[in-house]
Design a protein around this motif. Structure first.
Motif, PDB file in Angstrom:
ATOM      1  N   LYS A 172       0.896  -1.160   0.000  1.00 13.16           N
ATOM      2  CA  LYS A 172       0.000   0.000   0.000  1.00 13.16           C
ATOM      3  C   LYS A 172       0.931   1.206   0.000  1.00 13.16           C
ATOM      4  O   LYS A 172       1.686   1.431   0.950  1.00 13.16           O
ATOM      5  CB  LYS A 172      -0.907   0.022   1.228  1.00 13.16           C
ATOM      6  CG  LYS A 172      -1.841   1.228   1.233  1.00 13.16           C
ATOM      7  CD  LYS A 172      -2.772   1.248   2.454  1.00 13.16           C
ATOM      8  CE  LYS A 172      -3.668   2.481   2.416  1.00 13.16           C
ATOM      9  NZ  LYS A 172      -4.567   2.553   3.589  1.00 13.16           N
ATOM     10  N   ASP A 228      -4.596   5.495  -0.279  1.00 14.99           N
ATOM     11  CA  ASP A 228      -4.856   4.509  -1.335  1.00 14.99           C
ATOM     12  C   ASP A 228      -6.010   3.598  -0.942  1.00 14.99           C
ATOM     13  O   ASP A 228      -6.226   3.313   0.250  1.00 14.99           O
ATOM     14  CB  ASP A 228      -3.606   3.658  -1.586  1.00 14.99           C
ATOM     15  CG  ASP A 228      -2.580   4.374  -2.459  1.00 14.99           C
ATOM     16  OD1 ASP A 228      -2.889   5.470  -2.937  1.00 14.99           O
ATOM     17  OD2 ASP A 228      -1.485   3.828  -2.652  1.00 14.99           O
ATOM     18  N   GLY A 273      -6.213   0.511  -1.233  1.00 14.74           N
ATOM     19  CA  GLY A 273      -5.752  -0.807  -0.789  1.00 14.74           C
ATOM     20  C   GLY A 273      -4.330  -1.040  -1.243  1.00 14.74           C
ATOM     21  O   GLY A 273      -3.585  -0.108  -1.533  1.00 14.74           O
ATOM     22  N   LYS A 274      -3.981  -2.327  -1.309  1.00 14.98           N
ATOM     23  CA  LYS A 274      -2.655  -2.699  -1.814  1.00 14.98           C
ATOM     24  C   LYS A 274      -2.703  -2.779  -3.346  1.00 14.98           C
ATOM     25  O   LYS A 274      -3.715  -3.182  -3.921  1.00 14.98           O
ATOM     26  CB  LYS A 274      -2.236  -4.045  -1.239  1.00 14.98           C
ATOM     27  CG  LYS A 274      -2.004  -4.031   0.274  1.00 14.98           C
ATOM     28  CD  LYS A 274      -1.568  -5.412   0.757  1.00 14.98           C
ATOM     29  CE  LYS A 274      -1.278  -5.404   2.252  1.00 14.98           C
ATOM     30  NZ  LYS A 274      -0.833  -6.748   2.719  1.00 14.98           N
ATOM     31  N   TYR A 275      -1.577  -2.432  -3.976  1.00 21.49           N
ATOM     32  CA  TYR A 275      -1.514  -2.405  -5.440  1.00 21.49           C
ATOM     33  C   TYR A 275      -0.247  -3.081  -5.941  1.00 21.49           C
ATOM     34  O   TYR A 275       0.834  -2.869  -5.388  1.00 21.49           O
ATOM     35  CB  TYR A 275      -1.511  -0.967  -5.970  1.00 21.49           C
ATOM     36  CG  TYR A 275      -2.845  -0.275  -5.886  1.00 21.49           C
ATOM     37  CD1 TYR A 275      -3.714  -0.246  -6.982  1.00 21.49           C
ATOM     38  CD2 TYR A 275      -3.241   0.367  -4.715  1.00 21.49           C
ATOM     39  CE1 TYR A 275      -4.926   0.403  -6.903  1.00 21.49           C
ATOM     40  CE2 TYR A 275      -4.456   1.020  -4.638  1.00 21.49           C
ATOM     41  CZ  TYR A 275      -5.301   1.034  -5.738  1.00 21.49           C
ATOM     42  OH  TYR A 275      -6.510   1.669  -5.665  1.00 21.49           O
ATOM     43  N   GLN A 315      -5.219  -3.306  -8.214  1.00 13.33           N
ATOM     44  CA  GLN A 315      -5.594  -3.266  -6.802  1.00 13.33           C
ATOM     45  C   GLN A 315      -6.028  -4.654  -6.347  1.00 13.33           C
ATOM     46  O   GLN A 315      -6.795  -5.342  -7.034  1.00 13.33           O
ATOM     47  CB  GLN A 315      -6.727  -2.277  -6.570  1.00 13.33           C
ATOM     48  CG  GLN A 315      -7.139  -2.162  -5.100  1.00 13.33           C
ATOM     49  CD  GLN A 315      -8.246  -1.151  -4.876  1.00 13.33           C
ATOM     50  OE1 GLN A 315      -8.586  -0.373  -5.760  1.00 13.33           O
ATOM     51  NE2 GLN A 315      -8.824  -1.160  -3.685  1.00 13.33           N
TER      52      GLN A 315
END
Length: 462
Positions: free
Chosen positions: A16, A21, A23-25, A49
């Motif tokens: 992240k 953001d 979420g995690k990307y 994502q």
């Protein structure tokens, strides 16, 4: 070396990147898709994502080849196979970002750059070939009939959080990787960040393509960091006839991803820091502007409409051999008038000698008639060039101000020439404005950067 047919994205150290953001990307993916008609492969870089341990978003914009393959699959009612590669030869990662013409395989360019052919091998669960030496391959598919899912926000390469929007869902069917795989990632944001050097590589490589095939008049090209690739492009050309720069501008706006360019400055001088000063020294700007209208990047938030807006070319050619060099006469009344017209403004006087005024003020919706009437009444003649920016930016470094200006400037709305008698006023408004269709995204500023900016401003005031 390792094949996981029960895939779980949680095995990867996905980041992240920014505070807000969504979420995690996965930020450095090489996304492989296939044209279902021609069977040609495309490799693009589209952020992903993480939605679950087996699903992600697929953030491809409407102008990208991956989105075109998606639309073809939708028309045929078929799933689109996808393979996402991570790592391997760095040339592969660069080529996924390169603005190649439609139908040219990215691995042809990679082979040229490496001076060695790329060996491709088939995926395990999807009918796609990928390089044999990448670290990680995430295989899967996208169902074009499936309902789109909200993706974002994300701290993007523009320096702003791109707003949430609907994008396709990528379903993972397998993960394969080396035993000691390296997971690559990048962080983008307010320039210059790591992605600037990928832009710089394209600038130098594709300059040769433009010079040697399409536009032989071109000598050099630069995409300054604060222009985030599409907002500002500088060109040096060898002009041979009047309005030669116009011909180049129309051609550039019709070539591939250059269609998304917003501001184009064309000169016959070397593209260095002195160029801006030489442009400022021009006695007349009036007949040097070319306004156009066309497609803009999906991340553009200053346009008159989503995905479209104004374009501006400034013709700075024949700087030394086509103009009379008469000294610009300064008039101290101008500053007085501007301060009265823009209340509580801060004026940067660095360029005043060229009748250029960088004004930091609050946004107002003026038609500037009162301003030019006052100038005429005070017998002020010639050109007055005004650049408008947010008052809060008055203590920031000039590159930061330039980035902010270009991000919030639409030539079709924010550029005006007001003429009366022998007085011309040029207004270029780079302040934040609320358009009918859009929201204004926030800049990607980390808590540490916020503190740094506060300290920086305090030091300057001291």
């Amino acid at each position: 070396q390792v094949i996981r047919l029960k895939p779980d994205l949680n095995i990867l150290p996905i980041l992240k990147c920014w505070e807000h953001d969504g979420g995690k990307y996965i930020t450095l993916p090489m996304v492989h898709t296939v044209d279902l008609n021609t069977k040609q492969i495309n490799v693009g870089m589209y952020r992903m994502q993480i939605f679950s341990n087996t699903t992600t978003g697929m953030h491809w914009h409407i102008h990208k080849t991956g989105a075109m393959h998606y639309e073809e699959a939708k028309n045929k009612g078929r799933n689109i196979p996808v393979a996402v590669c991570l790592g391997g030869d760095p040339a592969y990662t660069y080529c996924a970002t390169a603005p190649l013409p439609e139908g040219i395989n990215e691995y042809i360019l990679a082979g040229i750059l490496r001076k060695k052919a790329v060996t491709l091998i088939p995926c395990i669960t999807q009918p796609i070939y990928v390089p044999e030496d990448v670290d990680i391959v995430i295989e899967g598919y996208i169902d074009p009939i499936e309902q789109l899912k909200t993706e974002g926000p994300f701290g993007d390469h523009t320096g702003f959080y791109s707003l949430p929007d609907k994008y396709p869902i990528f379903h993972v069917t397998a993960i394969t990787h080396k035993k000691e795989a390296i997971y690559p990632a990048t962080i983008v944001g307010i320039p210059p960040q790591e992605d600037y050097w990928l832009i710089k590589a394209s600038e130098r490589i594709f300059l040769q393509f433009l010079k040697n095939t399409l536009l032989r008049e071109i000598v050099d090209m630069q995409m300054p960091a604060f222009g985030v690739a599409h907002n500002l492009v500088l060109l040096q050309i060898y002009p041979r006839y009047p309005k030669h720069a116009n011909k180049i501008a129309h051609a550039m706006w019709g070539i591939g991803q250059m269609m998304l360019n917003k501001i184009l400055i064309i000169s016959d001088e070397k593209l260095n820091n002195e160029l801006y000063k030489k442009i400022a020294m021009l006695n007349s700007w009036k007949n040097r502007f070319l306004l156009s209208y066309g497609p803009l990047d999906a991340l553009e938030h200053a346009g008159i409409k989503q995905l479209e807006g104004g374009k501006l070319m400034f013709d700075a050619t024949y700087i030394n051999n086509n103009e009379k060099k008469e000294p610009i006469r300064l008039n101290t009344k101008i500053t007085e008038i501007l301060k009265n017209y823009f209340p509580e403004c801060i004026i940067n006087y660095q360029w005043q000698i060229f009748n250029i005024y960088l004004i930091f003020s609050k946004y107002n919706t003026s038609d500037y008639k009162e301003l030019i009437n006052t100038l005429v009444l005070n017998n002020i003649q010639g050109e007055i060039r005004i650049f408008l920016l947010e008052k809060e930016l008055s203590t920031f470094e000039i590159e930061y101000c330039a980035w902010h200006f270009f991000a919030h400037f639409d030539p079709s709305l924010d550029f005006k020439i007001i003429t009366k008698e022998k007085t011309d006023v040029f207004i270029l408004d780079g302040r934040i404005k609320k358009r009918n269709y859009n929201q204004i995204p926030n800049p990607t500023v980390s808590p540490i950067r916020k503190i740094q900016n506060l300290i920086f401003r305090k030091l300057l005031f001291t």
